[in-house]
Design an enzyme around this catalytic site. Structure first.
Site, PDB file in Angstrom:
ATOM      1  N   LYS A   1       0.829  -1.224   0.000  1.00 45.92           N
ATOM      2  CA  LYS A   1       0.000   0.000   0.000  1.00 45.92           C
ATOM      3  C   LYS A   1       0.859   1.269   0.000  1.00 45.92           C
ATOM      4  CE  LYS A   1      -2.263  -0.833   3.849  1.00 45.92           C
ATOM      5  NZ  LYS A   1      -1.658  -2.138   4.240  1.00 45.92           N
TER       6      LYS A   1
ATOM      7  N   ARG B   1     -10.044   1.443   8.232  1.00 49.74           N
ATOM      8  CA  ARG B   1      -9.712   0.055   8.525  1.00 49.74           C
ATOM      9  C   ARG B   1     -10.854  -0.672   9.219  1.00 49.74           C
ATOM     10  NH1 ARG B   1      -3.698   0.798   8.601  1.00 49.74           N
ATOM     11  NH2 ARG B   1      -2.679  -1.166   9.003  1.00 49.74           N
TER      12      ARG B   1
ATOM     13  N   ARG C   1      11.646  -5.612   5.188  1.00 49.11           N
ATOM     14  CA  ARG C   1      11.307  -4.219   4.850  1.00 49.11           C
ATOM     15  C   ARG C   1      12.141  -3.241   5.692  1.00 49.11           C
ATOM     16  NH1 ARG C   1       5.094  -2.353   4.767  1.00 49.11           N
ATOM     17  NH2 ARG C   1       5.031  -2.878   6.970  1.00 49.11           N
TER      18      ARG C   1
ATOM     19  N   ARG D   1      10.719  -1.266  11.179  1.00 50.78           N
ATOM     20  CA  ARG D   1       9.612  -0.975  12.091  1.00 50.78           C
ATOM     21  C   ARG D   1       9.543  -2.018  13.197  1.00 50.78           C
ATOM     22  NH1 ARG D   1       4.311   0.068   8.437  1.00 50.78           N
ATOM     23  NH2 ARG D   1       3.397  -1.009  10.212  1.00 50.78           N
TER      24      ARG D   1
ATOM     25  N   ARG E   1      -1.247  -8.828  12.980  1.00 53.20           N
ATOM     26  CA  ARG E   1      -1.752  -7.767  12.104  1.00 53.20           C
ATOM     27  C   ARG E   1      -2.580  -8.350  10.957  1.00 53.20           C
ATOM     28  NH1 ARG E   1       3.714  -5.196  10.805  1.00 53.20           N
ATOM     29  NH2 ARG E   1       2.570  -3.766   9.456  1.00 53.20           N
TER      30      ARG E   1
HETATM   31  P1  AMP Z   1       0.383   0.660   8.994  1.00 52.05           P
HETATM   32  O1  AMP Z   1       1.585   1.538   8.859  1.00 52.05           O
HETATM   33  O2  AMP Z   1      -0.736   1.060   8.077  1.00 52.05           O
HETATM   34  O3  AMP Z   1       0.728  -0.813   8.883  1.00 52.05           O
HETATM   35  O4  AMP Z   1      -0.196   0.884  10.466  1.00 52.05           O
HETATM   36  C1  AMP Z   1       0.592   0.609  11.605  1.00 52.05           C
HETATM   37  C2  AMP Z   1      -0.281   0.515  12.830  1.00 52.05           C
HETATM   38  O5  AMP Z   1      -0.936   1.772  13.058  1.00 52.05           O
HETATM   39  C3  AMP Z   1      -1.395  -0.500  12.772  1.00 52.05           C
HETATM   40  O6  AMP Z   1      -0.967  -1.824  13.090  1.00 52.05           O
HETATM   41  C4  AMP Z   1      -2.365   0.051  13.802  1.00 52.05           C
HETATM   42  O7  AMP Z   1      -1.911  -0.192  15.119  1.00 52.05           O
HETATM   43  C5  AMP Z   1      -2.254   1.560  13.563  1.00 52.05           C
HETATM   44  N1  AMP Z   1      -3.206   2.036  12.539  1.00 52.05           N
HETATM   45  C6  AMP Z   1      -2.923   2.527  11.302  1.00 52.05           C
HETATM   46  N2  AMP Z   1      -4.032   2.886  10.657  1.00 52.05           N
HETATM   47  C7  AMP Z   1      -5.067   2.625  11.498  1.00 52.05           C
HETATM   48  C8  AMP Z   1      -6.485   2.783  11.396  1.00 52.05           C
HETATM   49  N3  AMP Z   1      -7.065   3.264  10.292  1.00 52.05           N
HETATM   50  N4  AMP Z   1      -7.221   2.407  12.471  1.00 52.05           N
HETATM   51  C9  AMP Z   1      -6.672   1.941  13.585  1.00 52.05           C
HETATM   52  N5  AMP Z   1      -5.344   1.738  13.745  1.00 52.05           N
HETATM   53  C10 AMP Z   1      -4.534   2.087  12.711  1.00 52.05           C
END
Ligand code: AMP
Length: 218
Positions: free
Chosen positions: A13, A88, A127, A160, A171
């Protein structure tokens, strides 16, 4: 133009969003980047957010919606935005529809990326991210020119904390339970555009972005 990026962690993404941002000349808003910034801060809010990120769990809807709403009110997103990682949950999707309709906007396209689980796992643990310009590299598939250094801005790349094999399992489960139902939500609006990102067919982030551009220009 409002483009949503759906897809489990590690499907590309962020990388596809970065390409689309350049091609479309619109903003890229990553909810994960917003939360990572807060979680590094020494504050009650930072610690609260960090506790969810560390577990691979979703930040509660109310807080997430509030933060995205603030971000969507900023000037640079008025021309258009690629929403990477938001919504999400169904509550977030409904809140987004409401936020957009207040300003006469709507969701134009929902790009839904999918990849085989083993490829996701391989990609996530290899990554590496740039803390400054947020570029995404990979120690196998997309190596930086100089090991550990961002090609774009020269910053030191990092891994990360939630990009571990164990956390990614959580996740992916959270994605299946909370976010995958959004496919139906957007399918019903006719906005869903699904792409399989896989080494098997040579469709990686660059090719996926090309498909999105073809769709937008059709
Ligand atoms: P990402 O970088 O998109 O993988 O997001 C990393 C983390 O941020 C996720 O595992 C969640 O803990 C939090 N997060 C990101 N976007 C959302 C969202 N829309 N709703 C809730 N938690 C989020």
């Amino acid at each position: 133009m409002v483009v949503i990026m759906l897809g489990a962690p590690g499907t590309g993404k962020g990388t596809v969003s970065a390409i689309l941002k350049e091609k479309l000349g619109i903003a890229h808003v990553s909810s994960g980047d917003i939360f990572r910034k807060y979680s590094s801060e020494d504050s009650d809010l930072g610690r609260e957010i960090n506790s969810y990120l560390q577990k691979g769990k979703l930040v509660p809807d109310e807080l997430t919606i509030k933060m995205i709403k603030e971000r969507l009110n900023e000037k640079d997103v008025q021309k258009g935005v690629i929403l990477d990682g938001f919504p999400r949950t169904e509550a977030q999707a409904q809140a987004l529809d409401n936020m957009l309709s207040e300003t006469g906007k709507k969701v134009d396209l929902v790009v839904d990326l999918d990849s085989p689980k083993q490829e996701i796992l391989d990609r996530i643990v290899t990554r590496r991210i740039c803390p400054d310009c947020k570029a995404v590299f990979n120690t196998k598939l997309n190596k930086p020119k100089v090991e550990g250094i961002c090609d774009n801005c020269g910053a030191k790349l990092y891994q990360r904390e939630d990009d571990t094999a164990e956390k990614v399992e959580t996740r992916i489960e959270v994605y299946k339970k909370e976010t995958a139902p959004l496919e139906k939500y957007y399918e019903n609006t006719g906005k869903l555009f699904q792409i399989e990102v896989t080494e098997k067919t040579g469709t990686m982030a660059k090719e996926a972005a090309e498909k999105v551009m073809t769709k937008i220009n059709a």
